[in-house]
Design a protein around this motif. Structure first.
Motif, PDB file in Angstrom:
ATOM      1  N   LEU A 145      -7.411  -3.434  -1.562  1.00 55.83           N
ATOM      2  CA  LEU A 145      -6.185  -2.964  -0.947  1.00 55.83           C
ATOM      3  C   LEU A 145      -5.194  -2.828  -1.884  1.00 55.83           C
ATOM      4  O   LEU A 145      -4.197  -2.115  -1.946  1.00 55.83           O
ATOM      5  CB  LEU A 145      -5.838  -4.215   0.143  1.00 55.83           C
ATOM      6  N   LEU A 146      -5.013  -4.006  -3.016  1.00 54.21           N
ATOM      7  CA  LEU A 146      -4.254  -3.702  -4.063  1.00 54.21           C
ATOM      8  C   LEU A 146      -4.571  -2.730  -4.968  1.00 54.21           C
ATOM      9  O   LEU A 146      -3.552  -2.119  -5.648  1.00 54.21           O
ATOM     10  CB  LEU A 146      -4.411  -5.074  -4.771  1.00 54.21           C
ATOM     11  N   ARG A 147      -5.549  -2.234  -4.990  1.00 54.54           N
ATOM     12  CA  ARG A 147      -5.872  -1.043  -5.811  1.00 54.54           C
ATOM     13  C   ARG A 147      -5.220   0.148  -5.262  1.00 54.54           C
ATOM     14  O   ARG A 147      -4.626   0.867  -5.881  1.00 54.54           O
ATOM     15  CB  ARG A 147      -7.322  -0.880  -5.858  1.00 54.54           C
ATOM     16  N   GLN A 148      -5.484   0.178  -3.691  1.00 54.50           N
ATOM     17  CA  GLN A 148      -4.829   1.376  -3.092  1.00 54.50           C
ATOM     18  C   GLN A 148      -3.439   1.334  -3.260  1.00 54.50           C
ATOM     19  O   GLN A 148      -2.618   2.406  -3.601  1.00 54.50           O
ATOM     20  CB  GLN A 148      -5.222   1.265  -1.709  1.00 54.50           C
ATOM     21  N   LEU A 149      -2.727  -0.039  -2.991  1.00 49.81           N
ATOM     22  CA  LEU A 149      -1.198   0.013  -3.245  1.00 49.81           C
ATOM     23  C   LEU A 149      -0.722   0.443  -4.664  1.00 49.81           C
ATOM     24  O   LEU A 149       0.248   1.070  -4.820  1.00 49.81           O
ATOM     25  CB  LEU A 149      -0.682  -1.389  -2.923  1.00 49.81           C
ATOM     26  N   ALA A 150      -1.418   0.077  -5.757  1.00 47.29           N
ATOM     27  CA  ALA A 150      -1.338   0.226  -6.975  1.00 47.29           C
ATOM     28  C   ALA A 150      -1.396   1.912  -7.243  1.00 47.29           C
ATOM     29  O   ALA A 150      -0.490   2.385  -8.218  1.00 47.29           O
ATOM     30  CB  ALA A 150      -2.209  -0.498  -7.980  1.00 47.29           C
ATOM     31  N   LYS A 151      -2.453   2.591  -6.815  1.00 50.11           N
ATOM     32  CA  LYS A 151      -2.595   3.938  -6.823  1.00 50.11           C
ATOM     33  C   LYS A 151      -1.267   4.713  -6.376  1.00 50.11           C
ATOM     34  O   LYS A 151      -0.792   5.855  -6.991  1.00 50.11           O
ATOM     35  CB  LYS A 151      -3.909   4.491  -6.245  1.00 50.11           C
ATOM     36  N   ARG A 152      -0.802   4.037  -5.308  1.00 50.68           N
ATOM     37  CA  ARG A 152       0.072   4.615  -4.431  1.00 50.68           C
ATOM     38  C   ARG A 152       1.524   4.610  -4.939  1.00 50.68           C
ATOM     39  O   ARG A 152       2.340   5.432  -4.783  1.00 50.68           O
ATOM     40  CB  ARG A 152       0.187   4.123  -2.995  1.00 50.68           C
ATOM     41  N   ASP A 153       1.610   3.449  -5.588  1.00 52.63           N
ATOM     42  CA  ASP A 153       2.993   3.282  -6.165  1.00 52.63           C
ATOM     43  C   ASP A 153       3.008   2.344  -7.516  1.00 52.63           C
ATOM     44  O   ASP A 153       2.284   1.318  -7.817  1.00 52.63           O
ATOM     45  CB  ASP A 153       3.914   2.190  -5.333  1.00 52.63           C
ATOM     46  N   ALA A 154       3.795   3.370  -8.531  1.00 47.39           N
ATOM     47  CA  ALA A 154       3.638   2.451 -10.053  1.00 47.39           C
ATOM     48  C   ALA A 154       4.604   1.147 -10.058  1.00 47.39           C
ATOM     49  O   ALA A 154       4.239   0.632 -11.052  1.00 47.39           O
ATOM     50  CB  ALA A 154       4.057   3.547 -10.822  1.00 47.39           C
ATOM     51  N   LYS A 155       5.163   0.970  -9.090  1.00 44.68           N
ATOM     52  CA  LYS A 155       5.907  -0.533  -9.067  1.00 44.68           C
ATOM     53  C   LYS A 155       4.924  -1.400  -9.051  1.00 44.68           C
ATOM     54  O   LYS A 155       5.178  -2.834  -9.412  1.00 44.68           O
ATOM     55  CB  LYS A 155       6.937  -0.484  -7.971  1.00 44.68           C
ATOM     56  N   VAL A 156       3.792  -1.295  -7.908  1.00 48.09           N
ATOM     57  CA  VAL A 156       3.032  -2.184  -8.228  1.00 48.09           C
ATOM     58  C   VAL A 156       1.744  -2.406  -9.144  1.00 48.09           C
ATOM     59  O   VAL A 156       0.998  -1.492  -9.676  1.00 48.09           O
ATOM     60  CB  VAL A 156       2.124  -1.764  -6.676  1.00 48.09           C
ATOM     61  N   LYS A 157       1.964  -3.814  -9.740  1.00 49.63           N
ATOM     62  CA  LYS A 157       1.137  -4.189 -10.871  1.00 49.63           C
ATOM     63  C   LYS A 157       0.114  -5.073 -10.315  1.00 49.63           C
ATOM     64  O   LYS A 157       0.477  -5.888  -9.457  1.00 49.63           O
ATOM     65  CB  LYS A 157       1.837  -4.625 -12.003  1.00 49.63           C
ATOM     66  N   VAL A 158      -1.102  -4.909 -10.812  1.00 51.22           N
ATOM     67  CA  VAL A 158      -2.109  -5.844 -10.231  1.00 51.22           C
ATOM     68  C   VAL A 158      -2.979  -6.468 -11.288  1.00 51.22           C
ATOM     69  O   VAL A 158      -3.194  -6.027 -12.308  1.00 51.22           O
ATOM     70  CB  VAL A 158      -3.344  -5.191  -9.425  1.00 51.22           C
TER      71      VAL A 158
END
Ligand code: UDP
Ligand code: MG
Length: 319
Positions: free
Chosen positions: A53-66
């Motif tokens: 899920l975190l991967r998907q969020l990171a792909k969708r939004d560059a603000k999301v760092k994992v």
């Protein structure tokens, strides 16, 4: 240049919360476009599908760092890892992924920070559905901690906090392994402001902190901040030694220079024995002093291992 605020969130078994968390964060940051925002999610070895899920969020939004840790290191270390990686932030906000820390409170934290607070801490005013044992435990813990550590520890404060860059820089110098994140932050000092909120009960999943984990955390923070329990043994030893020593002298006096009251040899042996126990306890107290110095010296292994970083521009040289 906008000031950057990084929100650090440890994630452990939170598949059911992540999407909603992201949406609520987006809504909140949307109201504060004067700042640049970043969500730094630390996957603490979740066994579920949190990472996907975190991967998907990171792909969708560059603000999301994992930041994906190599295994479960525990919340305290996950938070530490996140804060270490937030190298370019002007302020860091730490919060839980389970929505018990309402993102809607963040503008208020930011406001207090802008007014000069270096640590903006939150106080939970109601704990819905928390079992009595847990509440009692938490109360006793804070009472004991502030008694023995001499630090200003307010009961019911949470890990939901904002830290100024200055605090983050100072924090990166703390090297101990058995750590209690909030304890270290409190120890560092700085100007502290409190904001109140009432916690929502966890809606999805179960609390990852078992009683056993909470117990460990409490023990770590007590031993990490003082050798008070061991010293107590030493004081007890001093007390026992002096009382039984005085008694023993009195008894010998009577025995040899005979007065009306005589003591049987057995009574004398018993008191002599107590005297020796006192000396043993005193020695343990003394050992505590040495352990104290060793404890502060022997902390070296890396705290955590990172498996992967998503959406990070460059690799910081912390690990
Ligand atoms: N957490 C973590 N590692 C763990 C346990 C928990 O990173 O080993 C995270 C969890 O995902 C959540 C936060 O720490 O974001 C708080 O966890 P939880 O809600 O279980 O604890 P509590 O609310 O009881 O303090
Ligand atoms: Mg929680």
């Amino acid at each position: 240049m906008k000031q950057l605020i990084t929100i650090v969130i440890p994630v452990y078994r939170e598949v059911n919360n992540l999407e909603r968390l992201y949406e609520r964060l987006e809504k909140m940051t949307g109201t504060l476009p004067v700042f640049a925002w970043e969500y730094l999610l630390v996957n603490d070895g979740s066994p579920d599908h949190s990472l996907e899920l975190l991967r998907q969020l990171a792909k969708r939004d560059a603000k999301v760092k994992v930041l994906d840790l190599s295994r479960n290191f525990g919340k305290e270390i996950a938070l530490t890892a996140g804060v270490h990686e937030a190298t370019s932030a002007d302020a860091v906000i730490c919060m839980d992924a389970d929505l018990q820390h309402p993102p809607e409170l963040i503008p208020k934290l930011v406001d207090e920070w802008q007014k000069g607070g270096e640590i903006v801490a939150t106080i939970r005013t109601s704990i819905d559905k928390q079992p009595l044992l847990r509440r009692a435990g938490s109360y006793i813990y804070y009472w004991l901690m502030s008694k023995i550590s001499g630090l200003d520890m307010v009961s019911q404060t949470t890990d939901f906090r904002l830290y100024d860059k200055k605090v983050i820089v100072a924090f990166s110098k703390a090297t101990e392994r058995e750590r209690m994140f909030r304890g270290i932050m409190d120890w560092m000092g700085f100007r502290k402001v409190y904001v109140k909120f009432s916690a929502d009960a966890r809606t999805e999943g179960s609390a990852g902190y078992s009683y056993a984990k909470l117990y460990n955390l409490a023990v770590n923070s007590i031993t990490g901040f003082s050798l008070w329990p061991l010293r107590l043994t030493g004081y007890l030893g001093i007390l026992i030694t002096s009382v039984s020593g005085a008694l023993l002298t009195w008894m010998f006096g009577n025995y040899f220079f005979g007065s009306q009251e005589d003591y049987t040899p057995l009574a004398i042996v018993v008191v002599a024995n107590t005297f020796l126990i006192g000396i043993v306890l005193m020695s343990i107290g003394l050992v505590a002093l040495y352990i104290g110095t060793i404890h502060t010296e022997v902390v070296n292994r890396p705290l955590y291992i990172v498996r992967e970083r998503l959406n990070f521009e460059e690799k910081p040289d912390h690990t």
